[in-house]
Design an enzyme around this catalytic site. Structure first.
Site, PDB file in Angstrom:
ATOM      1  N   ASP A  30       4.319  13.241  -6.658  1.00 60.67           N
ATOM      2  CA  ASP A  30       5.365  13.703  -7.578  1.00 60.67           C
ATOM      3  C   ASP A  30       6.631  12.871  -7.359  1.00 60.67           C
ATOM      4  O   ASP A  30       6.983  12.542  -6.227  1.00 60.67           O
ATOM      5  CB  ASP A  30       5.654  15.192  -7.332  1.00 60.67           C
ATOM      6  CG  ASP A  30       6.411  15.839  -8.465  1.00 60.67           C
ATOM      7  OD1 ASP A  30       5.840  16.686  -9.169  1.00 60.67           O
ATOM      8  OD2 ASP A  30       7.602  15.479  -8.660  1.00 60.67           O
ATOM      9  N   ILE A  31       7.319  12.575  -8.438  1.00 59.00           N
ATOM     10  CA  ILE A  31       8.523  11.737  -8.364  1.00 59.00           C
ATOM     11  C   ILE A  31       9.688  12.489  -7.712  1.00 59.00           C
ATOM     12  O   ILE A  31      10.610  11.869  -7.171  1.00 59.00           O
ATOM     13  CB  ILE A  31       8.899  11.239  -9.791  1.00 59.00           C
ATOM     14  CG1 ILE A  31       9.723   9.975  -9.728  1.00 59.00           C
ATOM     15  CG2 ILE A  31       9.576  12.331 -10.601  1.00 59.00           C
ATOM     16  CD1 ILE A  31       9.869   9.273 -11.067  1.00 59.00           C
ATOM     17  N   GLY A  93       6.809  27.727 -16.429  1.00 55.78           N
ATOM     18  CA  GLY A  93       7.626  26.702 -15.791  1.00 55.78           C
ATOM     19  C   GLY A  93       7.128  25.283 -15.999  1.00 55.78           C
ATOM     20  O   GLY A  93       7.540  24.363 -15.281  1.00 55.78           O
ATOM     21  N   HIS A 100      -1.648  19.423 -15.407  1.00 51.50           N
ATOM     22  CA  HIS A 100      -1.617  18.877 -14.051  1.00 51.50           C
ATOM     23  C   HIS A 100      -1.669  20.005 -13.031  1.00 51.50           C
ATOM     24  O   HIS A 100      -1.166  21.102 -13.274  1.00 51.50           O
ATOM     25  CB  HIS A 100      -0.367  18.025 -13.814  1.00 51.50           C
ATOM     26  CG  HIS A 100       0.917  18.707 -14.187  1.00 51.50           C
ATOM     27  ND1 HIS A 100       1.347  18.813 -15.493  1.00 51.50           N
ATOM     28  CD2 HIS A 100       1.860  19.323 -13.436  1.00 51.50           C
ATOM     29  CE1 HIS A 100       2.510  19.460 -15.524  1.00 51.50           C
ATOM     30  NE2 HIS A 100       2.834  19.789 -14.285  1.00 51.50           N
ATOM     31  N   HIS A 102      -0.391  20.905  -9.209  1.00 50.67           N
ATOM     32  CA  HIS A 102       0.476  20.516  -8.093  1.00 50.67           C
ATOM     33  C   HIS A 102      -0.279  20.823  -6.801  1.00 50.67           C
ATOM     34  O   HIS A 102      -0.823  21.929  -6.651  1.00 50.67           O
ATOM     35  CB  HIS A 102       1.763  21.351  -8.066  1.00 50.67           C
ATOM     36  CG  HIS A 102       2.655  21.187  -9.254  1.00 50.67           C
ATOM     37  ND1 HIS A 102       3.800  20.425  -9.219  1.00 50.67           N
ATOM     38  CD2 HIS A 102       2.589  21.688 -10.506  1.00 50.67           C
ATOM     39  CE1 HIS A 102       4.407  20.476 -10.394  1.00 50.67           C
ATOM     40  NE2 HIS A 102       3.694  21.249 -11.199  1.00 50.67           N
TER      41      HIS A 102
HETATM   42  P1  5GP Z   1       5.752  20.986 -14.223  1.00 42.06           P
HETATM   43  O1  5GP Z   1       7.194  21.436 -14.131  1.00 42.06           O
HETATM   44  O2  5GP Z   1       5.416  20.563 -15.630  1.00 42.06           O
HETATM   45  O3  5GP Z   1       4.767  21.950 -13.648  1.00 42.06           O
HETATM   46  O4  5GP Z   1       5.637  19.727 -13.279  1.00 42.06           O
HETATM   47  C1  5GP Z   1       5.987  18.441 -13.676  1.00 42.06           C
HETATM   48  C2  5GP Z   1       6.185  17.637 -12.428  1.00 42.06           C
HETATM   49  O5  5GP Z   1       6.093  16.270 -12.771  1.00 42.06           O
HETATM   50  C3  5GP Z   1       7.541  17.842 -11.750  1.00 42.06           C
HETATM   51  O6  5GP Z   1       7.323  18.251 -10.408  1.00 42.06           O
HETATM   52  C4  5GP Z   1       8.215  16.469 -11.857  1.00 42.06           C
HETATM   53  O7  5GP Z   1       8.968  16.154 -10.704  1.00 42.06           O
HETATM   54  C5  5GP Z   1       7.033  15.527 -12.036  1.00 42.06           C
HETATM   55  N1  5GP Z   1       7.278  14.348 -12.840  1.00 42.06           N
HETATM   56  C6  5GP Z   1       7.888  14.283 -14.045  1.00 42.06           C
HETATM   57  N2  5GP Z   1       7.883  13.037 -14.530  1.00 42.06           N
HETATM   58  C7  5GP Z   1       7.217  12.272 -13.604  1.00 42.06           C
HETATM   59  C8  5GP Z   1       6.895  10.892 -13.543  1.00 42.06           C
HETATM   60  O8  5GP Z   1       7.180  10.104 -14.436  1.00 42.06           O
HETATM   61  N3  5GP Z   1       6.227  10.463 -12.437  1.00 42.06           N
HETATM   62  C9  5GP Z   1       5.882  11.325 -11.421  1.00 42.06           C
HETATM   63  N4  5GP Z   1       5.220  10.797 -10.384  1.00 42.06           N
HETATM   64  N5  5GP Z   1       6.168  12.631 -11.452  1.00 42.06           N
HETATM   65  C10 5GP Z   1       6.848  13.101 -12.527  1.00 42.06           C
END
Ligand code: 5GP
Ligand code: ZN
Length: 114
Positions: A30-31, A93, A100, A102
């Site tokens: 994750d970034i 969230g 994806h 986590h």
């Molecule tokens: P969500 O909030 O949709 O469950 O999780 C999205 C996750 O993707 C977040 O933890 C965010 O930090 C990560 N994320 C968003 N854009 C990118 C990206 O371009 N590259 C990577 N490696 N992670 C990303």
């Protein structure tokens, strides 16, 4: 999908620190990590969320979960323990509209999640 950040990673058009590279799935760091280990596992095919899957996606979903376990092994958190999370939709969230998982570990996880 050109506009989807995770499709761009899957297609090699955006950089990511890859942990596990499979035919159907990809795992990368994750970034903005929320734990010492924070890996995302995605299907290469664009699927918006868990809510957008059907019975026909059962094999892929199994592959995705197995890849999460493999990512945990490869990042050294399999024995200490870890959490697998799938945020789905606005109240779940979810911020990136590409399915994806986590994989979070490297510290004790609180419960219930926020
Ligand atoms: P969500 O909030 O949709 O469950 O999780 C999205 C996750 O993707 C977040 O933890 C965010 O930090 C990560 N994320 C968003 N854009 C990118 C990206 O371009 N590259 C990577 N490696 N992670 C990303
Ligand atoms: Zn996508």
């Amino acid at each position: 999908m050109e506009s989807c950040p995770f499709c761009r990673v899957a297609e090699g058009k955006a950089q990511a620190r890859v942990v596990f590279d499979g035919d159907e799935v990809l795992a990368f760091h994750d970034i903005a990590p929320r734990a010492p280990v924070h890996v995302l596992v995605i299907p290469r095919r664009h699927i918006v969320s868990l809510a957008h899957t059907s019975q026909g996606d059962r094999d892929l979903l199994g592959t995705l979960l197995a890849a999460a376990a493999e990512a945990a092994r490869q990042t050294g958190i399999a024995d200490s323990g870890y959490r697998v999370v799938a945020n789905s939709g606005a109240e779940g969230g979810q911020t990136v509209a590409h399915l994806h998982l986590h994989v979070l570990g490297g510290r004790p996880m609180g419960w219930p999640p926020g």
